[in-house]
Design a protein around this motif. Structure first.
Motif, mmCIF file in Angstrom:
data_model
loop_
_atom_site.group_PDB
_atom_site.id
_atom_site.type_symbol
_atom_site.label_atom_id
_atom_site.label_comp_id
_atom_site.label_asym_id
_atom_site.label_seq_id
_atom_site.Cartn_x
_atom_site.Cartn_y
_atom_site.Cartn_z
ATOM 1 N N HIS A 124 0.835 -1.206 0.000
ATOM 2 C CA HIS A 124 0.000 0.000 0.000
ATOM 3 C C HIS A 124 0.872 1.260 0.000
ATOM 4 O O HIS A 124 0.556 2.238 -0.671
ATOM 5 N N ALA A 125 1.978 1.231 0.740
ATOM 6 C CA ALA A 125 2.887 2.379 0.769
ATOM 7 C C ALA A 125 3.510 2.606 -0.610
ATOM 8 O O ALA A 125 3.617 3.750 -1.074
ATOM 9 N N ILE A 126 3.899 1.536 -1.281
ATOM 10 C CA ILE A 126 4.460 1.652 -2.632
ATOM 11 C C ILE A 126 3.402 2.202 -3.588
ATOM 12 O O ILE A 126 3.682 3.075 -4.409
ATOM 13 N N ALA A 127 2.170 1.689 -3.469
ATOM 14 C CA ALA A 127 1.093 2.136 -4.355
ATOM 15 C C ALA A 127 0.814 3.621 -4.168
ATOM 16 O O ALA A 127 0.583 4.343 -5.140
ATOM 17 N N GLN A 128 0.864 4.101 -2.927
ATOM 18 C CA GLN A 128 0.626 5.521 -2.671
ATOM 19 C C GLN A 128 1.745 6.386 -3.238
ATOM 20 O O GLN A 128 1.498 7.424 -3.834
ATOM 21 N N LYS A 129 2.988 5.951 -3.047
ATOM 22 C CA LYS A 129 4.129 6.743 -3.513
ATOM 23 C C LYS A 129 4.219 6.793 -5.029
ATOM 24 O O LYS A 129 4.565 7.819 -5.606
ATOM 25 N N THR A 130 3.933 5.676 -5.683
ATOM 26 C CA THR A 130 4.094 5.615 -7.136
ATOM 27 C C THR A 130 2.824 5.975 -7.898
ATOM 28 O O THR A 130 2.892 6.244 -9.089
#
Length: 116
Positions: free
Chosen positions: A35-41
């Motif tokens: 989820h953190a990767i999805a938010q950042k990218t």
């Protein structure tokens, strides 16, 4: 003399490979990181990955940010330098200065000067 157990049908060719029936669910830490990767990218996280640990891991590997290039990333390791210095002492040769700034050059120097 060798002993080979005879178990009928153990390696029968008609069975073939069977698919894994119970895929392991993704861990909570995996989901948080994804989820953190999805938010950042800005890439949407597919909902079907929540139930499959291996598929989520593959998605994370494909979408995680690349590590920034470090200043000394291309320098040879201390073990590589120590090995080259040992070879240089044996062969009574100097290691070229530019080899200390490039890991590939140091590797080529080691390969070309290895004692045989």
């Amino acid at each position: 003399m060798s002993f080979e157990p005879q178990i009928p049908g153990l390696f029968a060719s008609e069975q073939g490979a069977r698919p894994v029936e119970n895929a392991q669910a993704a861990t909570q830490k995996q989901l948080q990181y994804a989820h953190a990767i999805a938010q950042k990218t800005g890439v949407a996280l597919p909902k079907d990955l929540h139930g499959d640990r291996a598929a989520l891991s593959a998605w994370i590997d494909a979408h995680k940010p690349k590590a920034p290039g470090r200043r000394f990333a291309n320098y040879p390791s201390s073990k590589q330098v120590a090995f080259a210095e040992r070879i240089a002492r044996i062969k009574r040769r100097d290691i070229p200065r530019e080899c200390f700034r490039d890991r590939g050059m140091m590797s080529k120097w080691i390969d070309g000067n290895m004692p045989r």
